[in-house]
Design an enzyme around this catalytic site. Structure first.
Site, PDB file in Angstrom:
ATOM      1  N   GLN A 102      42.117  45.046  41.483  1.00 42.80           N
ATOM      2  CA  GLN A 102      42.388  46.365  41.923  1.00 42.80           C
ATOM      3  C   GLN A 102      43.615  46.716  40.817  1.00 42.80           C
ATOM      4  O   GLN A 102      43.929  47.876  40.854  1.00 42.80           O
ATOM      5  CB  GLN A 102      42.665  46.723  43.138  1.00 42.80           C
ATOM      6  CG  GLN A 102      41.532  46.448  44.108  1.00 42.80           C
ATOM      7  CD  GLN A 102      40.280  47.515  43.986  1.00 42.80           C
ATOM      8  OE1 GLN A 102      40.615  48.509  43.345  1.00 42.80           O
ATOM      9  NE2 GLN A 102      39.341  47.168  44.409  1.00 42.80           N
ATOM     10  N   SER A 120      37.232  41.902  37.549  1.00 44.49           N
ATOM     11  CA  SER A 120      35.923  42.525  37.582  1.00 44.49           C
ATOM     12  C   SER A 120      35.819  43.824  36.871  1.00 44.49           C
ATOM     13  O   SER A 120      36.502  44.694  36.953  1.00 44.49           O
ATOM     14  CB  SER A 120      35.475  42.828  39.087  1.00 44.49           C
ATOM     15  OG  SER A 120      34.226  43.213  39.277  1.00 44.49           O
ATOM     16  N   ALA A 121      34.595  43.853  35.735  1.00 37.69           N
ATOM     17  CA  ALA A 121      34.340  45.145  35.167  1.00 37.69           C
ATOM     18  C   ALA A 121      34.087  46.261  35.711  1.00 37.69           C
ATOM     19  O   ALA A 121      34.502  47.267  35.422  1.00 37.69           O
ATOM     20  CB  ALA A 121      33.164  44.507  34.148  1.00 37.69           C
ATOM     21  N   HIS A 122      33.210  46.113  36.975  1.00 38.50           N
ATOM     22  CA  HIS A 122      32.899  47.433  37.676  1.00 38.50           C
ATOM     23  C   HIS A 122      34.102  48.205  38.334  1.00 38.50           C
ATOM     24  O   HIS A 122      33.792  49.021  38.874  1.00 38.50           O
ATOM     25  CB  HIS A 122      31.524  47.144  38.437  1.00 38.50           C
ATOM     26  CG  HIS A 122      32.035  46.453  39.789  1.00 38.50           C
ATOM     27  ND1 HIS A 122      32.350  47.195  41.132  1.00 38.50           N
ATOM     28  CD2 HIS A 122      32.202  45.162  40.302  1.00 38.50           C
ATOM     29  CE1 HIS A 122      32.299  46.286  42.035  1.00 38.50           C
ATOM     30  NE2 HIS A 122      32.449  45.054  41.629  1.00 38.50           N
ATOM     31  N   CYS A 179      33.366  46.533  51.139  1.00 40.90           N
ATOM     32  CA  CYS A 179      32.464  45.348  51.611  1.00 40.90           C
ATOM     33  C   CYS A 179      32.163  45.163  52.864  1.00 40.90           C
ATOM     34  O   CYS A 179      31.286  44.523  53.345  1.00 40.90           O
ATOM     35  CB  CYS A 179      33.147  44.170  50.802  1.00 40.90           C
ATOM     36  SG  CYS A 179      33.508  44.244  49.008  1.00 40.90           S
ATOM     37  N   THR A 212      34.378  37.673  42.808  1.00 38.06           N
ATOM     38  CA  THR A 212      34.209  36.936  43.884  1.00 38.06           C
ATOM     39  C   THR A 212      33.755  35.435  43.340  1.00 38.06           C
ATOM     40  O   THR A 212      34.235  34.570  44.160  1.00 38.06           O
ATOM     41  CB  THR A 212      32.864  37.510  44.627  1.00 38.06           C
ATOM     42  OG1 THR A 212      33.141  38.575  45.183  1.00 38.06           O
ATOM     43  CG2 THR A 212      32.552  36.521  45.931  1.00 38.06           C
ATOM     44  N   THR A 266      23.049  31.129  31.170  1.00 38.53           N
ATOM     45  CA  THR A 266      23.124  31.976  30.024  1.00 38.53           C
ATOM     46  C   THR A 266      23.923  33.371  30.338  1.00 38.53           C
ATOM     47  O   THR A 266      24.058  33.781  31.339  1.00 38.53           O
ATOM     48  CB  THR A 266      21.753  32.406  29.472  1.00 38.53           C
ATOM     49  OG1 THR A 266      20.930  31.201  29.570  1.00 38.53           O
ATOM     50  CG2 THR A 266      21.762  33.179  28.280  1.00 38.53           C
ATOM     51  N   ASN A 323      42.906  46.057  48.029  1.00 45.73           N
ATOM     52  CA  ASN A 323      42.005  47.343  47.499  1.00 45.73           C
ATOM     53  C   ASN A 323      41.853  48.267  48.698  1.00 45.73           C
ATOM     54  O   ASN A 323      41.429  49.373  48.595  1.00 45.73           O
ATOM     55  CB  ASN A 323      40.647  46.575  47.497  1.00 45.73           C
ATOM     56  CG  ASN A 323      40.313  45.365  48.888  1.00 45.73           C
ATOM     57  OD1 ASN A 323      41.301  44.606  48.987  1.00 45.73           O
ATOM     58  ND2 ASN A 323      39.301  45.442  49.675  1.00 45.73           N
TER      59      ASN A 323
END
Ligand SMILES: Cc1ncc(COP(=O)(O)O)c(C=O)c1O
Length: 386
Positions: A182, A202-204, A327, A73, A240, A154
Site C-alpha cells: 500500500q 503488487s501490481a494491482h 480480503c 501474498t 513460466t 491497508n
C-alpha cells in the site's frame, strides 16, 4: 444510476489506460520467455526491461534483486518461510517478529508457522496503529530470524517509521522485511537508502493488472524456493513467467515514475477536501486514520452506524467503498487491525474505509458527501432502534 464512483483503491485499482495499451501491444510477444528462438527472446526482453524499471523505481542496486511472483501474498509467504528454513539450516530456533496489524498474508502464514513450532512475536500498536517501539526493542535479539513489518496499513493507511524499524533490526544483525503493497507509489521509497533486506509489491494496487507481484531481495542466497520446477527467476521461483502481467506491471511503474510527485499532491488534496466535507456532516464522525497516514486513505465511522449498512446503501447509489480490509469482506468479523488499535467490536464494525486515486475528483467526493448526508440520518435511526 449515474456513473460509478470508485473509492476502494486500497482493494484494487483500475488499469491505467497506458497499462491497458502496453498489455495489448504485448499480446504479440506470446513466446515462452525460456525459449531460445526470437519469439521467446522478445518475451524475455520484456521481462528483463520490466525488472530494470521496477528495480530502479524502488531504488534497488541491481535488477537482479527483483523476483517476479504471482502476488504480494506469495512474496510475503516466500520471505517468512525462507527465514524459517534458513534458521533451521543453521540449526537455530526460528523466531519471527511481526506486528499484530499485518495483512492476512503475513498473519495467517505466521499463525501456521507457529503451529509448526516457530516462535512468533506479534508486536502491539498504539491507538494510531503505530508499532510499540519499546515492545519491539524488548522482543528482538541477535538470534531473531526475521522482522516483518508492513510499511503502511491497508485499512487505516497508518505509515510505520520504516528506517527506525529497519535500523533496530540491522543493529541486531537481523533481516528486515516490509510488505509495502500500500506504500509504494503513495510515498517515495528507496530500499537501498533504508537498507531493507526484502520488500513485497503488487501490481494491482498501482494501476497494473492482478495476479502479478514481486519480491525485492538484496541478497537472495538465503531464499528457499516456494515453488520448485524449472530455472525461471534464477531457479528461485519456478513457473513460466506471466509475461503480460509483467509488461502491465512495468508500464504501471513507468507511469508512476513520471507522475508520482503530481499524484501524491493530488491524493493529498483530495484527502484535505474529504476531511473538511466529512466534518461538515450533521452526523458525528470519528476519524481513525492518523495524521501520519497514506495520502489516499481515510478510515472513519459515523455514530456507531454499521459499516456494512453504509457500504451497501452507498453501493445502491453507485458509490463503492469498503468496510475495512477487502480480503475479509463477506465475513462479519470485526477487523483485527481496529481491535488491536483498541476499538470495541461495535466501533470496529462501524468502520468505513475510503480510498482514492488518480481518477478521483473533488466532485466525486462531493457526491459521496451528498449521499451520506441523506442516508446517515436514516441509518442512524434504524441502528438506534436495533
Ligand atoms: C498490505 C497488503 N499486503 C498484501 C496484500 C496482498 O496482495 P495481493 O493481492 O497481490 O496478494 C494486500 C492486498 O490487499 C495488502 O493490502
Amino acid at each position: 444510476m449515474s456513473s460509478t464512483i470508485y473509492l476502494d483503491y486500497n482493494a484494487t485499482t483500475p488499469l491505467h489506460p497506458t497499462v491497458e495499451s502496453a498489455i495489448k501491444k504485448g499480446l504479440s510477444h506470446f513466446g515462452n520467455p525460456s525459449s531460445l528462438h526470437h519469439l521467446g527472446q522478445s518475451a524475455q526482453e520484456d521481462i528483463e526491461s520490466a525488472r530494470e524499471s521496477i528495480a530502479q523505481f524502488i531504488g534497488a542496486k541491481s535488477p537482479e534483486h527483483l523476483f517476479f511472483t504471482g502476488s504480494a501474498t506469495e512474496s510475503n509467504n516466500w520471505v517468512l518461510k525462507s527465514a524459517v528454513s534458513q534458521a533451521l539450516l543453521e540449526e537455530k530456533s526460528p523466531h519471527i517478529i511481526t506486528s499484530s496489524i499485518e495483512h492476512t498474508s503475513i498473519i495467517s502464514t505466521c499463525n501456521q508457522l507457529e503451529k509448526e513450532g516457530v516462535q512468533v512475536t506479534y508486536l502491539p500498536v498504539d491507538e494510531n496503529g503505530r508499532i510499540n517501539m519499546e515492545a519491539y526493542s524488548k522482543a528482538i535479539t541477535t538470534s531473531t530470524s526475521l522482522v516483518s513489518i508492513m510499511a503502511a496499513n491497508n485499512e487505516t493507511g497508518t505509515i510505520q517509521p520504516l528506517s527506525q524499524l529497519s535500523d533496530l533490526a540491522k543493529f541486531n544483525g537481523v533481516r528486515f522485511h516490509s510488505d509495502a503493497v500500500q506504500y509504494v507509489g503513495k510515498v517515495p521509497l528507496n530500499v537501498s537508502d533504508i537498507g531493507l533486506d526484502t520488500l513485497s509489491l503488487s501490481a494491482h494496487k498501482l494501476y497494473g493488472p492482478k495476479g502479478i507481484g514481486c519480491l525485492y531481495c538484496a541478497d537472495e542466497t538465503w531464499l528457499t524456493p516456494l515453488l520448485r520446477g524449472g530455472s525461471h527467476e534464477r531457479s528461485l521461483r519456478a513457473g513460466t513467467q506471466n509475461t503480460l502481467g509483467i509488461i502491465g506491471f512495468s508500464s504501471a511503474i513507468n507511469w508512476w515514475k513520471q507522475n508520482q510527485e503530481k499524484e501524491i499532491a493530488h491524493m493529498a488534496k483530495i484527502k484535505e477536501h474529504l476531511i473538511k466535507k466529512i466534518k461538515s456532516l450533521s452526523t458525528p464522525v470519528q476519524i481513525y486514520s492518523p495524521k501520519e497516514s497514506l495520502p489516499n486513505t481515510l478510515l472513519v465511522s459515523f455514530d456507531n452506524i454499521s459499516g456494512s449498512a453504509i457500504m451497501m446503501s452507498l453501493d445502491l447509489e453507485g458509490i463503492c467503498v469498503s468496510t475495512g480490509s477487502a480480503c475479509s469482506t463477506g465475513s462479519v468479523e470485526p477487523s483485527h487491525v481496529l481491535l488491536e488499535m483498541g476499538l470495541s467490536t461495535k466501533e470496529a464494525l462501524s468502520a468505513v474505509r475510503l480510498s482514492w486515486g488518480h481518477a478521483t475528483t473533488n466532485s466525486s467526493i462531493d457526491q459521496l458527501i451528498n449521499s451520506l448526508s441523506q442516508l446517515l440520518p436514516r441509518l442512524s435511526i434504524t441502528s438506534k432502534k436495533a
